[in-house]
Design an enzyme around this catalytic site. Structure first.
Site, PDB file in Angstrom:
ATOM      1  N   ASP A 152       0.826  -1.213   0.000  1.00  0.00           N
ATOM      2  CA  ASP A 152       0.000   0.000   0.000  1.00  0.00           C
ATOM      3  C   ASP A 152       0.861   1.265   0.000  1.00  0.00           C
ATOM      4  O   ASP A 152       0.636   2.187   0.774  1.00  0.00           O
ATOM      5  CB  ASP A 152      -0.925  -0.023   1.230  1.00  0.00           C
ATOM      6  CG  ASP A 152      -2.107   0.924   1.079  1.00  0.00           C
ATOM      7  OD1 ASP A 152      -2.386   1.355  -0.061  1.00  0.00           O
ATOM      8  OD2 ASP A 152      -2.736   1.248   2.101  1.00  0.00           O
ATOM      9  N   LYS A 154       1.872   4.686  -1.111  1.00  0.00           N
ATOM     10  CA  LYS A 154       1.264   5.868  -1.736  1.00  0.00           C
ATOM     11  C   LYS A 154       1.603   7.057  -0.841  1.00  0.00           C
ATOM     12  O   LYS A 154       1.936   6.864   0.344  1.00  0.00           O
ATOM     13  CB  LYS A 154      -0.252   5.701  -1.886  1.00  0.00           C
ATOM     14  CG  LYS A 154      -0.958   5.400  -0.595  1.00  0.00           C
ATOM     15  CD  LYS A 154      -2.435   5.154  -0.819  1.00  0.00           C
ATOM     16  CE  LYS A 154      -3.097   4.757   0.489  1.00  0.00           C
ATOM     17  NZ  LYS A 154      -4.500   4.460   0.360  1.00  0.00           N
ATOM     18  N   ASN A 157       0.612   7.431   2.870  1.00  0.00           N
ATOM     19  CA  ASN A 157       1.174   6.535   3.894  1.00  0.00           C
ATOM     20  C   ASN A 157       2.635   6.834   4.193  1.00  0.00           C
ATOM     21  O   ASN A 157       3.286   6.067   4.906  1.00  0.00           O
ATOM     22  CB  ASN A 157       1.044   5.074   3.438  1.00  0.00           C
ATOM     23  CG  ASN A 157      -0.395   4.607   3.500  1.00  0.00           C
ATOM     24  OD1 ASN A 157      -1.195   5.198   4.215  1.00  0.00           O
ATOM     25  ND2 ASN A 157      -0.717   3.574   2.751  1.00  0.00           N
ATOM     26  N   ASP A 170       2.640   3.391   7.540  1.00  0.00           N
ATOM     27  CA  ASP A 170       1.376   2.666   7.684  1.00  0.00           C
ATOM     28  C   ASP A 170       1.555   1.257   7.152  1.00  0.00           C
ATOM     29  O   ASP A 170       1.909   1.068   5.989  1.00  0.00           O
ATOM     30  CB  ASP A 170       0.288   3.401   6.897  1.00  0.00           C
ATOM     31  CG  ASP A 170      -1.097   2.856   7.203  1.00  0.00           C
ATOM     32  OD1 ASP A 170      -1.263   1.620   7.196  1.00  0.00           O
ATOM     33  OD2 ASP A 170      -2.011   3.660   7.435  1.00  0.00           O
ATOM     34  N   THR A 189      -5.416   1.669  -2.646  1.00  0.00           N
ATOM     35  CA  THR A 189      -6.092   2.585  -3.555  1.00  0.00           C
ATOM     36  C   THR A 189      -5.899   2.089  -4.980  1.00  0.00           C
ATOM     37  O   THR A 189      -4.792   1.723  -5.344  1.00  0.00           O
ATOM     38  CB  THR A 189      -5.442   3.987  -3.408  1.00  0.00           C
ATOM     39  OG1 THR A 189      -5.377   4.295  -2.030  1.00  0.00           O
ATOM     40  CG2 THR A 189      -6.207   5.037  -4.150  1.00  0.00           C
TER      41      THR A 189
HETATM   42  P1  AMP Z   1      -3.443   7.992  10.509  1.00  0.00           P
HETATM   43  O1  AMP Z   1      -4.506   7.567  11.443  1.00  0.00           O
HETATM   44  O2  AMP Z   1      -2.222   7.136  10.563  1.00  0.00           O
HETATM   45  O3  AMP Z   1      -3.961   8.196   9.109  1.00  0.00           O
HETATM   46  O4  AMP Z   1      -2.933   9.418  11.019  1.00  0.00           O
HETATM   47  C1  AMP Z   1      -3.727  10.577  10.929  1.00  0.00           C
HETATM   48  C2  AMP Z   1      -2.836  11.786  10.767  1.00  0.00           C
HETATM   49  O5  AMP Z   1      -2.032  11.982  11.934  1.00  0.00           O
HETATM   50  C3  AMP Z   1      -1.852  11.664   9.624  1.00  0.00           C
HETATM   51  O6  AMP Z   1      -2.420  12.095   8.455  1.00  0.00           O
HETATM   52  C4  AMP Z   1      -0.690  12.531  10.081  1.00  0.00           C
HETATM   53  O7  AMP Z   1      -0.934  13.881   9.724  1.00  0.00           O
HETATM   54  C5  AMP Z   1      -0.725  12.414  11.575  1.00  0.00           C
HETATM   55  N1  AMP Z   1       0.233  11.412  12.042  1.00  0.00           N
HETATM   56  C6  AMP Z   1       0.049  10.064  12.119  1.00  0.00           C
HETATM   57  N2  AMP Z   1       1.124   9.449  12.615  1.00  0.00           N
HETATM   58  C7  AMP Z   1       2.038  10.416  12.869  1.00  0.00           C
HETATM   59  C8  AMP Z   1       3.380  10.417  13.388  1.00  0.00           C
HETATM   60  N3  AMP Z   1       3.962   9.287  13.732  1.00  0.00           N
HETATM   61  N4  AMP Z   1       4.024  11.596  13.509  1.00  0.00           N
HETATM   62  C9  AMP Z   1       3.409  12.740  13.145  1.00  0.00           C
HETATM   63  N5  AMP Z   1       2.157  12.810  12.654  1.00  0.00           N
HETATM   64  C10 AMP Z   1       1.471  11.676  12.504  1.00  0.00           C
END
Ligand code: AMP
Length: 294
Positions: A152, A154, A157, A170, A189
């Site tokens: 995945d 992209k 991620n 991710d 996707t």
């Molecule tokens: P996710 O649930 O993994 O899609 O995370 C949601 C949002 O949180 C992402 O789009 C990033 O902007 C932010 N985010 C997730 N993990 C991190 C991380 N380890 N460090 C900084 N920002 C993060």
């Protein structure tokens, strides 16, 4: 109750997270600002009290996970990501849960999402794209050596570290080779999926080579090559016929690398070790600095 505490990110991680193997709980952390919102909860800046180590704490709601039937997928993600150690792969330090939530303790990606940077800039210059692709290639060499297929890749991620280094962030669709049915469900996707997945055929780690080719194209052109905003069917047909049109502004070297990755027969895609030696990469990435930042 969460204790909301704002602190200076720039002074972070001269510390090490204390007792990496301990049983964590929410009391071990001071919670800061929200970093972003995902499908099943939110991600917060957090600091472990004992060591001062700054992390990203991902909060997932069990009810949401159950509703979407992704508990097994999360378990696999945690098991895979928790065992990976590479500068271009986001570390998962640990996890804990309470009655209603699961918490993932993640390495902080201080510069956020690659996707947002690409959106802001429209497209990347070739030197920037080459460095990102070199970092991705190194991360994939490591993953494949551990028999993990990402499946995945992209921009959404991919995260960026403090020095702008790319971090695969991710592992929701990743699998171990040999563990699962290789005819497993359509995932990811559509724009980034290779012919063997959209056609429901057996697939191997070579799916990641195709996605790397799509990523390179999107970095240089601002959108994936087979995208059709109005029709899923058209995208599907363009993928299986490899209907690739590369704009004139893309250099000969970059076009060559894209064409060598977006190959219908998965066994004929350029292997990772040869990507690192490809003129598009060697032109911009000095020897011995394959995983460096921008
Ligand atoms: P996710 O649930 O993994 O899609 O995370 C949601 C949002 O949180 C992402 O789009 C990033 O902007 C932010 N985010 C997730 N993990 C991190 C991380 N380890 N460090 C900084 N920002 C993060």
């Amino acid at each position: 109750m969460l204790f909301l505490y704002l602190f200076d990110q720039s002074t972070n991680n001269n510390y090490r997270l204390s007792q990496e193997r301990k049983q964590w709980s929410l009391c071990d952390f001071e919670i800061g600002r929200a970093l972003g919102k995902g499908n099943f909860g939110q991600v917060y800046l957090a600091r472990e009290k004992q060591s001062g180590f700054v992390v990203a704490l991902k909060v997932l709601y069990k009810a949401e996970l159950a509703k979407s039937k992704v508990e097994r997928q999360l378990r696999r993600e945690v098991e895979i990501q928790g065992n990976l150690r590479h500068p271009n792969i986001l570390r998962l330090y640990g996890y804990f849960h309470d009655e209603s939530r699961v918490f993932l303790i993640l390495e902080l990606a201080a510069n956020g999402e690659l996707y947002k940077e690409l959106q802001a800039q429209g497209q990347f210059t070739e030197d920037v794209a080459a460095r990102y692709i070199a970092q991705m290639t190194n991360a994939l060499l490591y993953l494949h050596s551990k028999r993990v297929i990402h499946r995945d890749i992209k921009p959404e991620n991919l995260l960026l570290g403090l020095k702008g280094e790319l971090k695969i962030g991710d592992f929701g669709w990743s699998v171990r080779t040999g563990v699962t049915d290789r005819r497993s469900t359509l995932c990811g996707t559509l724009d980034y999926l290779p012919p063997e997945i959209v056609e429901g055929r057996r697939h191997t780690e070579k799916v990641d080579l195709w996605s790397l080719g799509i990523l390179l194209y999107e970095m240089l052109c601002g959108k994936p090559p087979f995208e059709d905003e109005n029709s899923y069917e058209t995208t599907y047909r363009r993928i299986i016929s490899v209907d690739l049109r590369i704009p004139n502004h893309v250099s000969r070297e970059a076009s060559d690398l894209i064409r060598k990755l977006l190959v219908y027969k998965s066994g004929e895609r350029l292997p990772l070790r040869r990507i690192i030696q490809h003129p598009f990469i060697t032109k911009y990435v000095p020897q011995g600095r394959r995983t460096s930042s921008r």
